[in-house]
Design an enzyme around this catalytic site. Structure first.
Site, short mmCIF file in Angstrom:
data_model
loop_
_atom_site.label_atom_id
_atom_site.label_comp_id
_atom_site.label_asym_id
_atom_site.label_seq_id
_atom_site.Cartn_x
_atom_site.Cartn_y
_atom_site.Cartn_z
CE LYS A 217 19.72 21.52 13.57
NZ LYS A 217 20.14 22.83 13.03
NE ARG B 273 17.01 20.27 8.19
CZ ARG B 273 18.23 19.97 8.66
NH1 ARG B 273 18.53 18.76 9.02
NH2 ARG B 273 19.14 20.92 8.73
NE ARG C 132 28.11 24.40 9.83
CZ ARG C 132 26.84 23.98 9.96
NH1 ARG C 132 26.44 23.43 11.09
NH2 ARG C 132 25.99 24.15 8.98
NE ARG D 204 27.44 21.44 6.22
CZ ARG D 204 26.41 21.30 7.06
NH1 ARG D 204 26.61 20.94 8.31
NH2 ARG D 204 25.18 21.54 6.64
NE ARG E 299 21.83 24.77 5.13
CZ ARG E 299 22.99 24.75 5.79
NH1 ARG E 299 24.02 25.43 5.32
NH2 ARG E 299 23.12 24.07 6.88
P1 ADP Z 1 22.60 22.03 9.69
O1 ADP Z 1 23.64 21.42 10.60
O2 ADP Z 1 23.08 23.30 9.11
O3 ADP Z 1 21.27 22.17 10.33
P2 ADP Z 1 22.47 19.46 8.45
O4 ADP Z 1 23.85 18.94 8.45
O5 ADP Z 1 21.54 18.95 9.50
O6 ADP Z 1 22.49 21.04 8.46
O7 ADP Z 1 21.79 19.18 7.04
C1 ADP Z 1 22.40 19.57 5.84
C2 ADP Z 1 21.43 19.35 4.69
O8 ADP Z 1 21.08 17.97 4.62
C3 ADP Z 1 20.10 20.08 4.83
O9 ADP Z 1 20.17 21.40 4.34
C4 ADP Z 1 19.20 19.20 3.96
O10 ADP Z 1 19.40 19.44 2.57
C5 ADP Z 1 19.73 17.81 4.25
N1 ADP Z 1 19.00 17.17 5.37
C6 ADP Z 1 19.52 16.81 6.58
N2 ADP Z 1 18.57 16.26 7.36
C7 ADP Z 1 17.42 16.27 6.64
C8 ADP Z 1 16.09 15.85 6.90
N3 ADP Z 1 15.72 15.31 8.07
N4 ADP Z 1 15.16 16.03 5.91
C9 ADP Z 1 15.50 16.56 4.73
N5 ADP Z 1 16.73 16.99 4.43
C10 ADP Z 1 17.69 16.85 5.36
P1 ADP Z 2 23.75 23.08 13.66
O1 ADP Z 2 24.03 21.61 13.90
O2 ADP Z 2 22.52 23.55 14.37
O3 ADP Z 2 23.73 23.43 12.21
P2 ADP Z 2 26.45 23.54 14.69
O4 ADP Z 2 26.47 22.80 15.98
O5 ADP Z 2 27.18 22.96 13.55
O6 ADP Z 2 24.93 23.91 14.29
O7 ADP Z 2 27.00 25.03 14.97
C1 ADP Z 2 27.08 25.99 13.91
C2 ADP Z 2 28.36 26.79 14.07
O8 ADP Z 2 28.30 27.60 15.25
C3 ADP Z 2 29.60 25.93 14.24
O9 ADP Z 2 30.70 26.62 13.65
C4 ADP Z 2 29.79 25.84 15.75
O10 ADP Z 2 31.14 25.60 16.11
C5 ADP Z 2 29.32 27.22 16.20
N1 ADP Z 2 28.66 27.21 17.51
C6 ADP Z 2 27.92 26.23 18.08
N2 ADP Z 2 27.45 26.59 19.30
C7 ADP Z 2 27.89 27.87 19.50
C8 ADP Z 2 27.73 28.82 20.57
N3 ADP Z 2 26.99 28.53 21.66
N4 ADP Z 2 28.31 30.01 20.40
C9 ADP Z 2 29.04 30.31 19.29
N5 ADP Z 2 29.23 29.47 18.26
C10 ADP Z 2 28.66 28.26 18.35
#
Ligand code: ADP
Ligand code: ADP
Ligand code: ZN
Length: 214
Positions: A13, A88, A127, A160, A171
């Site tokens: 995302k 979320r 990541r 992270r 998660r």
């Molecule tokens: P990811 O990139 O792996 O989807 P995020 O960076 O978006 O994770 O979020 C990391 C953590 O921050 C989540 O696991 C949650 O604990 C918290 N968080 C982020 N956005 C929200 C939200 N909209 N509602 C509740 N918790 C959130």
């Molecule tokens: P999210 O915001 O949904 O948690 P991220 O954008 O941080 O996800 O991506 C999660 C991990 O996967 C990161 O290490 C990122 O560099 C990698 N990644 C993202 N898109 C791709 C893809 N299309 N193929 C392989 N790895 C990817």
């Protein structure tokens, strides 16, 4: 253009949100980045959020909803924005819709980046995140030019705390239980679009640009 990114943790995302924002010149609003910045600055919000994030749980709705509703009212959001990591939960989505309706607005696109659970754990262990600017990389799939250093801002990258496999499993459970229902929610609103997030980054982006029709 008001866009929401949906998908499991690690689906890509943030990576795609960044590319959309650069192409269409709109702000990238990541609630995870906002929480991490608050943790880094040791604010009260950061301290509260961290206790949930470290366990792989969602931060309670009341700590996140007002923050986002205020943020999208800012001047730089008038041509649109990408919400990454929000909503979320169903109550978060309802609160956003209510706030948008009040100003005659709505979500234009919800983009679900589809990646099966099997692929997620390895993605997350590779990541690397920049806490300074929010950029993310992958040690194998999306490497930086210099190992461990952010291409965009030169800061040091981190693994992270919540990307450890045990926390990622939690998660994913939380995602299926609390966030996946949003796919139905936005399908019913007629704005849901799916992309195959297992494809490489540029291919996924190509599919998104097609959806956005520009
Ligand atoms: P990811 O990139 O792996 O989807 P995020 O960076 O978006 O994770 O979020 C990391 C953590 O921050 C989540 O696991 C949650 O604990 C918290 N968080 C982020 N956005 C929200 C939200 N909209 N509602 C509740 N918790 C959130
Ligand atoms: P999210 O915001 O949904 O948690 P991220 O954008 O941080 O996800 O991506 C999660 C991990 O996967 C990161 O290490 C990122 O560099 C990698 N990644 C993202 N898109 C791709 C893809 N299309 N193929 C392989 N790895 C990817
Ligand atoms: Zn950076």
């Amino acid at each position: 253009m008001k866009i929401i990114m949906l998908g499991a943790p690690g689906a890509g995302k943030g990576t795609q949100a960044d590319k959309i924002c650069a192409k269409y010149n709109i702000p990238h609003i990541s609630t995870g980045d906002i929480f991490r910045a608050n943790i880094k600055n040791n604010t009260e919000l950061g301290q509260k959020a961290k206790s949930y994030m470290d366990k792989g749980l969602l931060v309670p709705d009341e700590l996140v909803v007002d923050l986002v509703v205020d943020r999208v009212k800012a001047d730089d959001c008038k041509n649109g924005y990408v919400l990454d990591g929000f909503p979320r939960t169903i109550p978060q989505a309802e609160a956003l819709d209510k706030a948008l309706e009040a100003s005659g607005d709505k979500v234009d696109y919800a983009i679900n980046v589809e990646v099966p659970d099997e692929n997620i754990i390895s993605r997350m262990s590779g990541r690397r995140a920049c806490i300074a600017c929010g950029a993310t990389y992958h040690i194998v799939h999306i490497p930086t030019k210099v190992e461990g250093i952010c291409d965009k801002c030169g800061a040091e990258l981190v693994l992270r705390d919540d990307d450890k496999p045990e926390t990622v499993k939690k998660r994913l459970d939380v995602y299926h239980e609390q966030t996946q229902p949003l796919i139905d929610y936005y399908t019913k609103k007629g704005v849901l679009n799916e992309v195959d997030g297992t494809k490489d980054m540029e291919e996924v982006f190509g599919a998104i640009v097609k959806i956005l029709g520009a």
